[in-house]
Structure formats: structure tokens, C-alpha cells
Design an enzyme around this catalytic site. Sequence first.
Site, PDB file in Angstrom:
ATOM      1  N   VAL A 130       0.942  -1.272   0.137  1.00  0.00           N
ATOM      2  CA  VAL A 130      -0.074   0.112  -0.087  1.00  0.00           C
ATOM      3  C   VAL A 130       0.797   1.277   0.000  1.00  0.00           C
ATOM      4  O   VAL A 130       0.573   2.338  -0.630  1.00  0.00           O
ATOM      5  CB  VAL A 130      -1.013   0.024   1.177  1.00  0.00           C
ATOM      6  N   GLU A 131       1.988   1.207   0.822  1.00  0.00           N
ATOM      7  CA  GLU A 131       2.896   2.464   0.832  1.00  0.00           C
ATOM      8  C   GLU A 131       3.509   2.724  -0.440  1.00  0.00           C
ATOM      9  O   GLU A 131       3.525   3.796  -0.715  1.00  0.00           O
ATOM     10  CB  GLU A 131       3.571   2.335   2.065  1.00  0.00           C
ATOM     11  N   THR A 132       4.273   1.769  -0.919  1.00  0.00           N
ATOM     12  CA  THR A 132       5.287   2.234  -2.000  1.00  0.00           C
ATOM     13  C   THR A 132       5.185   1.126  -3.124  1.00  0.00           C
ATOM     14  O   THR A 132       6.211   1.039  -3.778  1.00  0.00           O
ATOM     15  CB  THR A 132       6.698   2.002  -1.359  1.00  0.00           C
ATOM     16  N   TYR A 318      -7.682   3.425   5.033  1.00  0.00           N
ATOM     17  CA  TYR A 318      -6.457   2.680   4.908  1.00  0.00           C
ATOM     18  C   TYR A 318      -6.221   1.341   5.392  1.00  0.00           C
ATOM     19  O   TYR A 318      -5.841   0.401   4.853  1.00  0.00           O
ATOM     20  CB  TYR A 318      -5.263   3.737   5.667  1.00  0.00           C
TER      21      TYR A 318
END
Length: 337
Positions: A130-132, A318
Site C-alpha cells: 500500500v505504501e510504496t 487505509y
Amino acid sequence: MRNIKLFSFRLALTLLLTLVSISACASTSSSPSNPSLYHDFIEKMVEEHQFNRDELTTLLNKSVVKESILKAMSSPAEKRLEWHSYRNIFLKPNRINGGIKFWKENKDLLDAATEKYGVPAEIIVAIIGVETRYGGNTGSYKVLDALTTLGFHFPKRAKFFQRELEHFLLLCREEGFDPYEPKGSYAGAMGKSQFISSSYRAYAVDGDGDNKRDLWNSQADIINSVANYFSRHGWKNTDLVTQQTNVTGDAYKTLLNRSLKPKNTLKQLAEHQVQTPPNLADDTIVRLLELKQKDQSEFWLTFHNFYVITRYNHSHLYAMAVYQLGQEIKKGFINNT
């Protein structure tokens, strides 16, 4: 005729001056910040942390105010999208397949981290996804620019980002980073795990034993740091994270609130005509969550570990994206091994 020419000249001059003014305003996004804004911050860093005043002044004056950072901070996806749109950003085949690949390539590290910290591999992998996108996009902004832009030009959260700038400068000194070099998100988050500076200092760990905490290049450091983050925020060794439910009537609406932390018991939910799991005790603490699909709502019970996921990013959208992506990755990993 003379009056017409004079009017035309004045009009042209006015337009020219307007364009110059607009150009000057636009250029503030790529020009050095006002040194006077930094005075109190610099004095704090000198007095409390023994930074060199001249060197720090030079460093901060070279930072660049980015209008694009201010715009992005004012309109994050978690606040402007409904669940059905937000979900579609992350629950895509390429992100699921990327997670399966990442898990396969780092299975031993993930197994060891799960054993040590008690955090499931699918949650660790999904966070990085999800982040990168598993390191595919760790951010293109200089962290120094992001933190000075938000710390001194975004009043709504100026104190928070000034503290993050303080942590960033201390982190650079501790880890031997050149403050000009690290790049990250528009909010100053760094590495494949996107830790902000205070989290980097508090929760990043040296997973490969090289006496460095490298969240860009060391998979061992990255995986163990994410697991440590969740462990330190109270992750419990249980399968309970969230599960879908149903409601009857409108009584459930009084249980909906903005708090991310579970505060109601299953008994209370049942009294408000919310379907509850028969295998869990009535005093189990949960939160009722309503998510908007295109044509209807869906309802979820969220437990303590779901709340722990929101400590990474304070958004139920999220946390749900992380959970559901993790489940899809786990399914694919099991089916491919």
C-alpha cells in the site's frame, strides 16, 4: 487616435505588470524560504541539540517551498474518496501479484519477523504494498523540502511538521545521512515502509545486523521495522482484525462515530440490531464501521488489531485496504506454493 494609442499602451503595460506579478507569485514554489521563519526553530536546535547555528541556517535556507506539497496535504485521498473508489486504488491484480512475489522472495525474513514480533506476514507485506508498491515508489520529494514546506507554510499542522523536521535532523545526525539527500513522500515519509522521521527514530530496527537502519535498501530492516511498529503499538496474537456483518433497521446509526478505537461491546451491537458472531463473548470490544459502496453500504466489525493498523495511517479506509490486500496476497501465496 492618440487617445486610443495611449489606452492601448496602458492596457498592454497593465497586462505586462499582471503577468510579472503572477510569475513572481508562482516562483515562490521554487525559491528559498524566508530565513526569518526559521529563527526560533534554529535557536531551539542549537540550545537543545547543540547544532551549529550557521550550518543549520545555511541548510534551511537552501530548502525549497513546494506548492504541490501544500496542495497534496490539503486533499489526501483518505478524506476525499468513498470506500469503493479508495479500494480500487489498492485491490488491483498488479498490487496483489506484487505482494505474492515479495512474499516468495522474502519468505525467510517474513517468517522470522512473524515469529519474533507476532505480526502476520500478510499484514507486513500489505503495508509495504500500500505504501510504496513494494518499493516501486518511495517518493520523489526531498524530505528537507517537504518538512520545511509543511512546518513553516502549512499553519494547520505547522507544529507537527516542525517536530518532524527536528526528528529528521536528529535522525540524519544519528544515522549519518546527508540532510540534502533523503527523498520521500509529500509528507516527508521515507523508505519502502514510509516511516516519518519520528517513527524512523522510534521503531526502525537493524534487521540484518550491519549496524544501520536502512529502510530503502535492506529488506531485513524494512520487514522487521514494520513488524516492530505494529508490535510496539499493541498488536495481539489473534486472527481477529475485522469481519463483515449485517444490520437491521436504523438503530445501528447511534453506534457510528468518528473514533477509530473500538468502544462498544458485541452485546451493545446486538441490542441495536447488528448481527454479531456467535463464537465471541458478549463483552468483546468492537467498533461498527459503515463503508460506502456505489449503490449501498456495507458493515464491518473492527477489533483491536484493526485499530493498530490505523496507527500507521489514521484512516479506517487505509486500514481496510491493508487488511483486504493482505488477505488477497495470502490467498495467492498459499495457492502458488
